[in-house]
Every structure is written in C-alpha cells, then in structure tokens.
Design an enzyme around this catalytic site. Structure first.
Site, PDB file in Angstrom:
ATOM      1  N   ASP A  87      36.246   5.769  60.607  1.00 20.15           N
ATOM      2  CA  ASP A  87      36.473   6.894  61.659  1.00 20.15           C
ATOM      3  C   ASP A  87      37.204   7.903  61.222  1.00 20.15           C
ATOM      4  O   ASP A  87      37.816   7.505  60.101  1.00 20.15           O
ATOM      5  CB  ASP A  87      36.988   6.068  62.811  1.00 20.15           C
ATOM      6  N   CYS A  88      37.203   9.106  61.914  1.00 21.53           N
ATOM      7  CA  CYS A  88      38.235  10.227  61.303  1.00 21.53           C
ATOM      8  C   CYS A  88      39.560  10.202  62.197  1.00 21.53           C
ATOM      9  O   CYS A  88      40.635   9.809  61.604  1.00 21.53           O
ATOM     10  CB  CYS A  88      37.390  11.347  61.287  1.00 21.53           C
ATOM     11  N   ASP A  89      39.232  10.773  63.296  1.00 21.71           N
ATOM     12  CA  ASP A  89      40.588  10.835  64.252  1.00 21.71           C
ATOM     13  C   ASP A  89      41.523   9.570  64.433  1.00 21.71           C
ATOM     14  O   ASP A  89      40.838   8.635  64.897  1.00 21.71           O
ATOM     15  CB  ASP A  89      40.130  11.430  65.421  1.00 21.71           C
ATOM     16  N   ASP A 148      40.687   2.991  64.661  1.00 21.71           N
ATOM     17  CA  ASP A 148      41.933   2.743  65.161  1.00 21.71           C
ATOM     18  C   ASP A 148      41.487   2.661  66.713  1.00 21.71           C
ATOM     19  O   ASP A 148      43.028   2.752  67.450  1.00 21.71           O
ATOM     20  CB  ASP A 148      42.942   4.155  64.854  1.00 21.71           C
TER      21      ASP A 148
END
Length: 210
Positions: free
Chosen positions: A10-12, A166
């Site tokens: 994931d990024c954010d 997250d």
C-alpha cells in the site's frame, strides 16, 4: 510458511506518512461546511477507504450533499499539504532498496496522487511502471480486485504474494485475495485485525515475513 515471490505495498500510511495530513485537510474542509469533526475522528472514520465512500459518509453526518466542487478543491488542498509537509515512513527506502524480488504499489488513491506522494518522498524510482490504482482497475479495497490485478501484472499467483498494509480495508482486501498479509501498525494491534495477520511495529520487521 510459504516464501513470498513478490510484495504488494500500500502507499498511504504504509510507505508515506500521508494519512494524518489527509485527515487534517479533510476535517478542515468538513468543518468549513458546518460539520463538527476533528482530524483524529476523520482519520479513524475514513482511513484507507474509497474517497467516494468517505464523501458519502460525510454527507450522512452533515445531513446534506457537499458542494459539487468539493472533491477537486479538497484534492488540490491535499496535494499542497503534501508538497509542504509529506514525510516518508521510517524504513521505507531501506526496505525497498534491499528487496531482491518483484514488488509494486497498489493504492485506492488516483495514480496521480500516488505518483506525487512517491516523488515527494524520494521513493518513485523504485517502482517504475509497477504502480496500480483502484481508479484504473475499477476495484477498491476491501474488494480484492486491485491486489489480484497487481499480482497478475507481476506474473505471480496470489498465494505467492505478501501484502504490506496499514488499514482495515487493505488488510481485508489482501486476505480476500488469498495473499499473506502483514499490517504495519506502530500504535499496536487493533481489534479489527484478523488473528492470522501479524501486526508489525515498523517496516524493518517486514523482512522477517518474506
């Protein structure tokens, strides 16, 4: 335990510390519309969710529709906040530099937002064309479609992929895709995390699960 042959990040909130900034800007915009909400409450309510769902939830709280230009104005304010204050998550660069198996990023955000986040934090060069957006695929977490698309693009079976997430939506998407999942949650293990998903205190701990 089956060794991973590829990693889907994931990024954010996983690679870049964008979630608190996004929640702050979103909360400020909603307060301006008359809704009493704190950045902390916005983060808890909207983290990892599809933007359209966040708007729908906010409109339900507010009891009316938000202005037609709410999304583009909010996205520009968020981008400006990122340009001024976005930071990389500790350990992200070291982890990516040391990976010797295929990896990619798969985000619920528009590709342009992910590109901006990775560029501002110095991570963009690690990914090449391996950036996948729910907006391009037409499938948003917690639906597994985005992760399944990413695995297919890397030529991997879902069971051979490790997902690094997250958020609840992201974790559920990875589990639904039949992938191994780890959740980077320095604040501790939340009630929503499935029993079989490890909660890690930082990105450095990901290596032990490859």
């Amino acid at each position: 335990m089956r060794a991973a042959r590829g990693v889907i990040f994931d990024c954010d909130g996983t690679l870049v510390d964008s979630e608190p900034l996004s929640a702050l800007v979103f909360a400020e915009a909603l307060v301006a519309e008359g809704l009493s909400i704190t950045p902390e409450a916005a983060l808890a309510a909207f983290r990892g969710r599809r933007f359209a769902l966040c708007v729908q939830m906010a409109e339900q709280m507010l009891g009316r529709a938000l202005p037609a230009d709410f999304e583009p104005v909010l996205r520009e304010r968020t981008a400006q906040a990122f340009r001024e204050r976005l930071q990389v998550i500790e350990g992200a660069a070291t982890l990516l530099e040391g990976l010797h198996l295929p990896f990619c990023v798969a985000s619920n955000a528009p590709r342009a937002k992910t590109e901006l986040s990775l560029t501002l934090t110095g991570l963009r060069h690690h990914f090449g064309e391996r950036i996948f957006s729910a907006y391009d695929v037409g499938s948003w977490k917690p639906d597994p479609g985005l992760f399944l698309h990413a695995a297919g693009a890397m030529g991997l079976d879902p069971a051979d992929c490790l997902v690094v997430e997250d958020s609840e939506a992201g974790v559920m998407a990875g589990v639904a895709a039949g992938m191994r999942v780890v959740a980077v949650l320095p604040e501790g293990r939340p009630d929503w995390l499935p029993a079989g998903v490890p909660a890690l205190d930082g990105l450095a701990a990901v290596r032990a699960h490859l």
